[in-house]
Write an enzyme that holds these catalytic residues in place. Structure first.
Site, PDB file in Angstrom:
ATOM      1  N   HIS A   1      44.798  49.964  29.997  1.00  0.00           N
ATOM      2  CA  HIS A   1      44.102  48.677  29.913  1.00  0.00           C
ATOM      3  C   HIS A   1      44.815  47.716  28.972  1.00  0.00           C
ATOM      4  O   HIS A   1      44.805  46.509  29.202  1.00  0.00           O
ATOM      5  CB  HIS A   1      42.627  48.855  29.526  1.00  0.00           C
ATOM      6  CG  HIS A   1      42.367  49.401  28.176  1.00  0.00           C
ATOM      7  ND1 HIS A   1      42.512  50.741  27.881  1.00  0.00           N
ATOM      8  CD2 HIS A   1      41.963  48.799  27.037  1.00  0.00           C
ATOM      9  CE1 HIS A   1      42.201  50.931  26.614  1.00  0.00           C
ATOM     10  NE2 HIS A   1      41.861  49.768  26.078  1.00  0.00           N
TER      11      HIS A   1
ATOM     12  N   CYS B   1      20.853  38.980  49.813  1.00  0.00           N
ATOM     13  CA  CYS B   1      19.484  39.446  49.593  1.00  0.00           C
ATOM     14  C   CYS B   1      18.493  38.836  50.585  1.00  0.00           C
ATOM     15  O   CYS B   1      17.321  39.202  50.598  1.00  0.00           O
ATOM     16  CB  CYS B   1      19.051  39.143  48.174  1.00  0.00           C
ATOM     17  SG  CYS B   1      19.114  37.375  47.795  1.00  0.00           S
TER      18      CYS B   1
END
Length: 188
Positions: free
Chosen positions: A80, A163
């Site tokens: 990272h 949704c």
């Protein structure tokens, strides 16, 4: 060679993908940025991996996909940190309310949020979530805080959301995302 192609040529873009249903659009974003000459390194959250497979993005980016903080590269430096150092831009598309909250509050429980804390690169966020989540005062406060810190945003579109509601929160069109990234590099 087109002007737009040269704007992204050789640029390193760490593409963060979070668990919005819009994560499937990351394939198109990855492909388009790569075609324009950018080096794209996809970084997926665990929830994004439930929506789109890392192999898809790896193939399109022609680079490995990072998705697990505990399964990093083989070198001595944590993966990272290496990705954070290489980035010319951290682009998060789509960015969930959870991701935005982690960034705003400096939390780093996963790979993407750890890269975020470690990178000196500019951060560009394309939110994608339910309109009620987007309008929630906590999300709005987190967005305002990140704007104050100089983060760049690609505002979400309005329309039919996954949704079933209609409203704001839909990931910006891929064309607009690519154009915004190109304009960012053209002006820097």
């Amino acid at each position: 060679m087109a002007d737009n192609y040269t704007v992204l040529e050789g640029r390193t873009i760490v593409l963060g993908i979070t668990g919005s249903i819009a994560a499937y659009k990351a394939a198109d974003i990855t492909s388009r940025l790569t075609e324009k000459g950018a080096r794209v390194y996809p970084v997926m959250t665990a929830s994004a991996c439930q929506i789109i497979q890392p192999l898809t993005l790896q193939t399109l980016a022609r680079n490995p996909v990072a998705y697990d903080l505990w399964k990093e590269g083989q070198g001595w430096q944590p993966g990272h940190i290496d990705l954070a150092d290489q980035a010319d831009l951290l682009l998060v598309a789509p960015a969930t309310a959870n991701c935005i909250a982690l960034f705003a509050h400096g939390l780093a429980p996963d790979l993407l949020s750890s890269i975020h804390l470690a990178t000196p690169a500019p951060v560009m966020i394309a939110p994608a979530m339910n309109g009620k989540m987007l309008a929630h005062p906590a999300t709005q406060a987190n967005l305002a805080l990140l704007r104050e810190r100089g983060y760049h945003f690609i505002e979400p579109d309005s329309g039919m959301l996954a949704c079933g509601y209609e409203g704001q929160g839909k990931l910006a069109a891929v064309d607009r995302i690519i154009e915004t990234v190109e304009a960012f590099f053209a002006s820097s």
